[in-house]
Write a protein that holds these residues in place. Sequence first.
Motif, mmCIF file in Angstrom:
data_model
loop_
_atom_site.group_PDB
_atom_site.id
_atom_site.type_symbol
_atom_site.label_atom_id
_atom_site.label_comp_id
_atom_site.label_asym_id
_atom_site.label_seq_id
_atom_site.Cartn_x
_atom_site.Cartn_y
_atom_site.Cartn_z
ATOM 1 N N VAL A 1 81.472 -6.496 62.065
ATOM 2 C CA VAL A 1 81.261 -5.946 63.392
ATOM 3 C C VAL A 1 82.610 -5.433 63.927
ATOM 4 O O VAL A 1 83.651 -6.030 63.646
ATOM 5 N N PRO A 2 82.636 -4.285 64.621
ATOM 6 C CA PRO A 2 83.905 -3.767 65.149
ATOM 7 C C PRO A 2 84.581 -4.770 66.076
ATOM 8 O O PRO A 2 83.913 -5.556 66.763
ATOM 9 N N GLU A 3 85.899 -4.714 66.116
ATOM 10 C CA GLU A 3 86.697 -5.603 66.962
ATOM 11 C C GLU A 3 86.196 -5.503 68.402
ATOM 12 O O GLU A 3 85.947 -4.408 68.918
ATOM 13 N N GLY A 4 85.976 -6.652 69.043
ATOM 14 C CA GLY A 4 85.553 -6.683 70.443
ATOM 15 C C GLY A 4 84.052 -6.592 70.640
ATOM 16 O O GLY A 4 83.564 -6.684 71.753
ATOM 17 N N GLU A 5 83.281 -6.400 69.559
ATOM 18 C CA GLU A 5 81.825 -6.337 69.670
ATOM 19 C C GLU A 5 81.211 -7.614 69.086
ATOM 20 O O GLU A 5 81.864 -8.326 68.338
ATOM 21 N N THR A 6 79.981 -7.874 69.453
ATOM 22 C CA THR A 6 79.290 -9.046 68.923
ATOM 23 C C THR A 6 78.088 -8.573 68.092
ATOM 24 O O THR A 6 77.608 -7.454 68.260
ATOM 25 N N ILE A 7 77.657 -9.445 67.237
ATOM 26 C CA ILE A 7 76.522 -9.145 66.359
ATOM 27 C C ILE A 7 75.240 -9.363 67.153
ATOM 28 O O ILE A 7 75.062 -10.409 67.776
ATOM 29 N N LYS A 8 74.364 -8.371 67.133
ATOM 30 C CA LYS A 8 73.061 -8.489 67.795
ATOM 31 C C LYS A 8 72.053 -8.941 66.746
ATOM 32 O O LYS A 8 71.766 -8.187 65.817
ATOM 33 N N HIS A 9 71.559 -10.148 66.923
ATOM 34 C CA HIS A 9 70.547 -10.645 65.970
ATOM 35 C C HIS A 9 69.169 -10.255 66.482
ATOM 36 O O HIS A 9 68.835 -10.479 67.630
ATOM 37 N N SER A 10 68.382 -9.627 65.616
ATOM 38 C CA SER A 10 67.051 -9.201 66.029
ATOM 39 C C SER A 10 66.013 -10.206 65.619
ATOM 40 O O SER A 10 66.248 -11.109 64.890
ATOM 41 N N GLY B 1 81.500 -2.199 54.889
ATOM 42 C CA GLY B 1 82.321 -1.521 55.881
ATOM 43 C C GLY B 1 82.137 -2.124 57.257
ATOM 44 O O GLY B 1 81.553 -3.193 57.428
ATOM 45 N N THR B 2 82.646 -1.415 58.264
ATOM 46 C CA THR B 2 82.548 -1.860 59.656
ATOM 47 C C THR B 2 81.476 -1.037 60.351
ATOM 48 O O THR B 2 81.423 0.183 60.188
ATOM 49 N N ALA B 3 80.598 -1.700 61.096
ATOM 50 C CA ALA B 3 79.533 -0.986 61.800
ATOM 51 C C ALA B 3 79.005 -1.824 62.957
ATOM 52 O O ALA B 3 79.009 -3.055 62.890
ATOM 53 N N ARG B 4 78.549 -1.119 63.982
ATOM 54 C CA ARG B 4 77.815 -1.792 65.058
ATOM 55 C C ARG B 4 76.462 -2.194 64.469
ATOM 56 O O ARG B 4 75.952 -1.529 63.551
ATOM 57 N N THR B 5 75.883 -3.231 65.007
ATOM 58 C CA THR B 5 74.601 -3.718 64.493
ATOM 59 C C THR B 5 73.550 -2.607 64.492
ATOM 60 O O THR B 5 72.851 -2.405 63.497
ATOM 61 N N ASP B 6 73.439 -1.866 65.599
ATOM 62 C CA ASP B 6 72.422 -0.815 65.705
ATOM 63 C C ASP B 6 72.600 0.255 64.626
ATOM 64 O O ASP B 6 71.620 0.770 64.080
ATOM 65 N N ASP B 7 73.852 0.597 64.327
ATOM 66 C CA ASP B 7 74.111 1.616 63.304
ATOM 67 C C ASP B 7 73.737 1.114 61.916
ATOM 68 O O ASP B 7 73.186 1.854 61.096
ATOM 69 N N ALA B 8 74.039 -0.153 61.643
ATOM 70 C CA ALA B 8 73.689 -0.740 60.343
ATOM 71 C C ALA B 8 72.171 -0.834 60.186
ATOM 72 O O ALA B 8 71.629 -0.538 59.116
ATOM 73 N N VAL B 9 71.475 -1.213 61.260
ATOM 74 C CA VAL B 9 70.009 -1.276 61.223
ATOM 75 C C VAL B 9 69.438 0.120 60.964
ATOM 76 O O VAL B 9 68.522 0.293 60.157
ATOM 77 N N ALA B 10 70.002 1.133 61.616
ATOM 78 C CA ALA B 10 69.537 2.512 61.410
ATOM 79 C C ALA B 10 69.741 2.944 59.958
ATOM 80 O O ALA B 10 68.890 3.635 59.388
#
Length: 153
Positions: free
Chosen positions: A144-153, A13-22
């Motif tokens: 990643v949602p449109e307009g957002e970037t992937i945060k690599h940890s 699905g679609t998710a912000r990086t922080d939400d997927a990590v959670a």
Amino acid sequence: MNNDDTPKIPLAGTARTDDAVAAVKAVSSQIYEFTGVPGKASEPGPGVKACEGRDPEKYFQVYHPWNFAPTSAADNDVAMKHLKEKLSTGGWVVKDDYVDNSPNKNRNLVADNDSKKMSVSVVAYSKDDRPSLGIAVTSGCYRVPEGETIKHS
């Protein structure tokens, strides 16, 4: 495109990086509870990586390798037994249960949860000086949602 070219990792699905990590942390916590014995989990948290076979600017995967060390060495096999039972319920399906080719003949367990788009791999290091379980929780591929970037940890 033939089947060999199809990415093997399911879309989550679609998710912000922080939400997927959670979400992956929550599954790791559930796995910890599934062990059913007292012990300590290692500290490093989840990481983010590109999804194999997909656009690395748009898709990512979360992985969380950690170690569980039971308080009592004798509980290592008990924890593995509990995991096998629990990973056959609540949407989890055991996909593989085998003894590897290592000198210690470690037991391995692999389970998937299709609704959560998560997979877990567990290796029982029961014959080590300090018995433990090596656990790796891995997500499917998130977009990643449109307009957002992937945060690599």
